[in-house]
Each structure stands twice: as structure tokens, then as C-alpha cells.
Design a protein around this motif. Structure first.
Motif, PDB file in Angstrom:
ATOM      1  N   UNK A 117      48.222  39.832  21.922  1.00 30.07           N
ATOM      2  CA  UNK A 117      49.150  39.237  22.309  1.00 30.07           C
ATOM      3  C   UNK A 117      48.917  39.672  23.975  1.00 30.07           C
ATOM      4  N   UNK A 118      49.553  41.690  23.903  1.00 29.81           N
ATOM      5  CA  UNK A 118      49.947  42.019  24.946  1.00 29.81           C
ATOM      6  C   UNK A 118      49.179  42.254  25.914  1.00 29.81           C
ATOM      7  N   UNK A 119      47.713  42.325  25.218  1.00 28.39           N
ATOM      8  CA  UNK A 119      46.240  42.950  25.847  1.00 28.39           C
ATOM      9  C   UNK A 119      46.095  42.106  27.098  1.00 28.39           C
ATOM     10  N   UNK A 120      45.639  42.412  28.313  1.00 25.17           N
ATOM     11  CA  UNK A 120      45.393  41.857  29.621  1.00 25.17           C
ATOM     12  C   UNK A 120      43.649  41.513  29.074  1.00 25.17           C
ATOM     13  N   UNK A 121      43.879  40.258  28.622  1.00 27.14           N
ATOM     14  CA  UNK A 121      42.588  39.556  28.867  1.00 27.14           C
ATOM     15  C   UNK A 121      42.305  38.293  29.114  1.00 27.14           C
ATOM     16  N   UNK A 122      42.581  39.061  30.666  1.00 23.98           N
ATOM     17  CA  UNK A 122      42.153  37.719  31.675  1.00 23.98           C
ATOM     18  C   UNK A 122      41.021  37.606  32.122  1.00 23.98           C
ATOM     19  N   UNK A 123      39.957  39.378  31.653  1.00 25.23           N
ATOM     20  CA  UNK A 123      38.715  38.762  31.896  1.00 25.23           C
ATOM     21  C   UNK A 123      37.785  38.309  30.199  1.00 25.23           C
TER      22      UNK A 123
END
Length: 359
Positions: free
Chosen positions: A223-229
Motif C-alpha cells: 500500500x505504500x509502494x509506488x505503483x504508479x507504473x
């Protein structure tokens, strides 16, 4: 087995597995047999920020140095000839995407790759960084959206390597994904990750207990990881046929994206669908992809993707607190026989899927 356009359950007779150098496959679709060479090349990767190691297995002329790929304390290695000359081709190219954990290196899939090279394919597998070996990383492993780029980089590297470039059959490029590599294969075919589904994947242990426990122990919070890609389009139009065996995780894709896949796809599960975890079960996905096919090997298990176990490997794994039954298959057949069946299935599928140039 003949792969057709319906959802099937595979029922095979046990195949005798011969261990003649270099592979344990039964006689395949081509009567010609080959010595197998193996070489390492590098693939530049701007996204990874480091060159990727790519292992290539291929039909070879006599020569090279005998090696055992994937030999370790648990598993038997696969014999091949390091840096042997490539035999006169041309040959279709199979890109291979490996899984994670103990199966997280190309060498761990040598039993499959060398057997396919023995039957007249060039097989190239990039090492997906952090997915296995001494530098295994939970954070890198879960970045599923980076893996398709590794496969594309491996393809470009093979095509740019003089030793292989002149031996590639034009227009015959396929992709085989095993376990997490099956997730990669579906992404390259056009499936897109759903960032919300991925973020919630480890909210509990119902989908993949061992992976999610490792995530928590490593301090990784999805939930805190950058998943924008994560949901980006990773389709690769240069790859004309895709096969995925026990793809995982499959429940982090946007289900609507399966309908946009327009390349031939073959999906295989190891075990009966009703006994599989949802995170690996592929029959529903096959139903959603137009023109795809689906098969099972009912008396196999996910661990059948590992090489054959050495004597005492199961006990040694338990002593090292490896809780998974790495030497257990789903029924009474030997893993060598299951491997022979898988190789036969894969070789026939790629012969059919890549068309006349791969005959």
C-alpha cells in the motif's frame, strides 16, 4: 497432446525419460536431435540501471566445455556444452521468463530450456533482478511491471549477438512463462495489472502465504509502494505466441484487459483446477481470452516446475526451514516423467503457434 482451441484437460500416458545429454525429454515433434550449447550474454537495461544476464540454450555443433546448469544442494543440474558453436539453422526463438524464489533464475529452468534446444529451438532467458539467488529481494520481486522489459531487452540482445543473429528464423518469436514468468507472459500478450488489486494482494495470506510473509518480513508494504507504473501497457508486438504454465499471480490483473489480447495464448495448470489456489488458476482467464486454449496435468503440482530433487533434498529443505514441499508432485509419477510430458506439450505448442517457419 494436440493443442486446440477448446478448454481441455490433458490426459497423457507416462513418458519414458531418458537422460542422454543434454535433456530428459521424450522424442519431440522433430526427429532430429541436437547437442545443446549454453552461453551467457548481457542485455542493456536502462530501466533496471544495470545490464541483465541472459542465458541462451541452442542447438550446437561439437565443442565447448561440459557444464551442469542449475546444479545445487537440492536439485540435479542439466548437462550442456558451454560456448559450443551454434549448429547451422535457422531456429525459432523462445524467450523464457522464470519464476521467483528457488525457481528465480534461468539455471533453475535448465531442464526445460535445454530440452527445447535439443528439439531445435533457441531459448533465451533473462535473469529478472532480485527474483532469486544470493541477491533475492522481496521489493524487486513484486515489481511485476518491470519483468516484461527484461524480456524485451533479452530479445534485442539475442538479435544483436552475431553468434545467434544469423541462426534465428524470421518471424518466429514466442514466449514461455513459468510461474511468475507466466504473469510476465500474459502482460506481454496485453494483460494489464490492476494497481489496486496488487496493492491489496498481501492484506492477508489467503492468496500466497509464503510470498506475503516474505514481504512482511522484508518490510515491504504494497500500500505504500509506488505503483504508479504498475498498470502500464507492457504489450510487445514482436512476440507472436505466448504460453504460460502455472502463471502467478493471475488475480492482480484487470479482468477487462484479457479481452484485448489478440495473440495466440496457451495456458497450462499443474493440478486439477478445483484444487488450485485462485492466484494460479488459469481456466477463467483462458475463457476470457479469445482463441486461447487451456490444459491441465492433473497429477502434477506447482513444484513440478523445479528440477528433479537430489536424494535427501526434501529433508535438507526442512532442516533449513523451507516449508514448501519442493520435491512433491501431485500424484504417483516421477518428476522426470512429468517433465517429459511438459516438454512435449511445450514443443508441440510452439511448433503450432509459431507457424510453418518453426517446423
Amino acid at each position: 497432446m494436440t493443442i486446440d482451441k477448446t478448454i481441455l484437460t490433458a490426459t497423457f500416458l507416462a513418458l519414458l525419460a531418458g537422460f542422454a545429454l543434454p535433456a530428459s525429454a521424450a522424442a519431440g515433434p522433430s526427429a532430429e536431435r541436437h547437442q545443446v550449447g549454453v552461453s551467457k550474454i548481457e542485455a542493456p537495461s536502462r530501466e533496471r540501471g544495470q545490464p541483465l544476464s541472459v542465458t541462451v540454450w541452442y542447438p550446437a555443433e561439437p565443442g565447448g566445455t561440459p557444464v551442469l546448469s542449475g546444479d545445487n544442494a537440492f536439485f540435479d543440474g542439466t548437462p550442456a556444452w558451454k560456448d559450443a558453436p551454434v549448429a547451422a539453422g535457422p531456429y525459432p526463438l523462445i524467450l523464457l521468463s522464470h519464476g521467483a524464489g528457488l525457481g528465480g533464475t534461468p539455471d533453475a529452468m535448465s531442464w526445460m530450456a535445454a530440452a527445447l534446444a535439443d528439439q531445435g529451438f533457441i531459448v533465451a532467458a533473462p535473469t529478472h533482478p532480485g527474483n532469486g539467488g544470493a541477491h533475492r529481494s522481496a521489493e524487486q520481486t513484486i515489481k511485476l511491471w518491470l519483468r516484461p522489459g527484461d524480456v524485451g531487452a533479452a530479445l534485442e540482445a539475442v538479435q544483436a549477438t552475431p553468434a545467434f543473429a544469423g541462426h534465428l528464423a524470421p518471424g518466429t518469436i514466442g514466449l514461455l512463462g513459468l510461474s511468475m514468468g507466466g504473469n510476465t507472459a500474459l502482460a506481454i500478450a496485453g494483460a494489464r495489472l490492476d494497481s489496486e488489486r496488487l496493492a491489496g494482494y498481501c492484506d492477508d495470506d489467503t492468496r500466497n502465504a509464503s510470498l506475503c510473509q516474505w514481504m512482511r518480513m522484508s518490510g515491504v508494504d504494497l500500500h505504500r509502494m509506488d505503483l504508479s507504473q504498475a498498470a502500464r501497457d507492457n504489450r510487445n508486438r514482436r512476440i507472436g505466441f505466448v504460453m504460460a504454465i502455472d502463471p502467478a499471480p493471475v488475480d492482480v490483473f484487470d479482468p477487462a484487459s484479457f479481452k484485448a489480447i489478440d495473440v495466440p495464448v496457451v495456458l497450462v495448470n499443474l493440478g486439477r483446477p478445483d484444487a488450485l489456489q485462485e492466484t494460479v488458476r488459469a481456466d477463467g482467464i483462458a475463457a476470457a481470452i479469445a482463441g486461447s486454449s487451456y490444459a491441465t496435468i492433473d497429477d502434477a503440482s506447482h513444484f513440478s516446475l523445479f528440477p528433479t530433487c537430489k536424494a535427501g533434498a526434501a529433508e535438507q529443505a526442512k532442516a533449513q526451514e523451507i516449508d514448501e514441499p519442493i520435491c512433491a508432485d501431485g500424484g504417483g509419477r516421477a518428476r522426470t516423467a512429468i517433465h517429459a510430458e511438459l516438454v512435449e506439450m511445450v514443443a508441440k505448442a510452439f511448433k503450432q503457434g509459431l507457424g510453418s517457419n518453426s517446423q
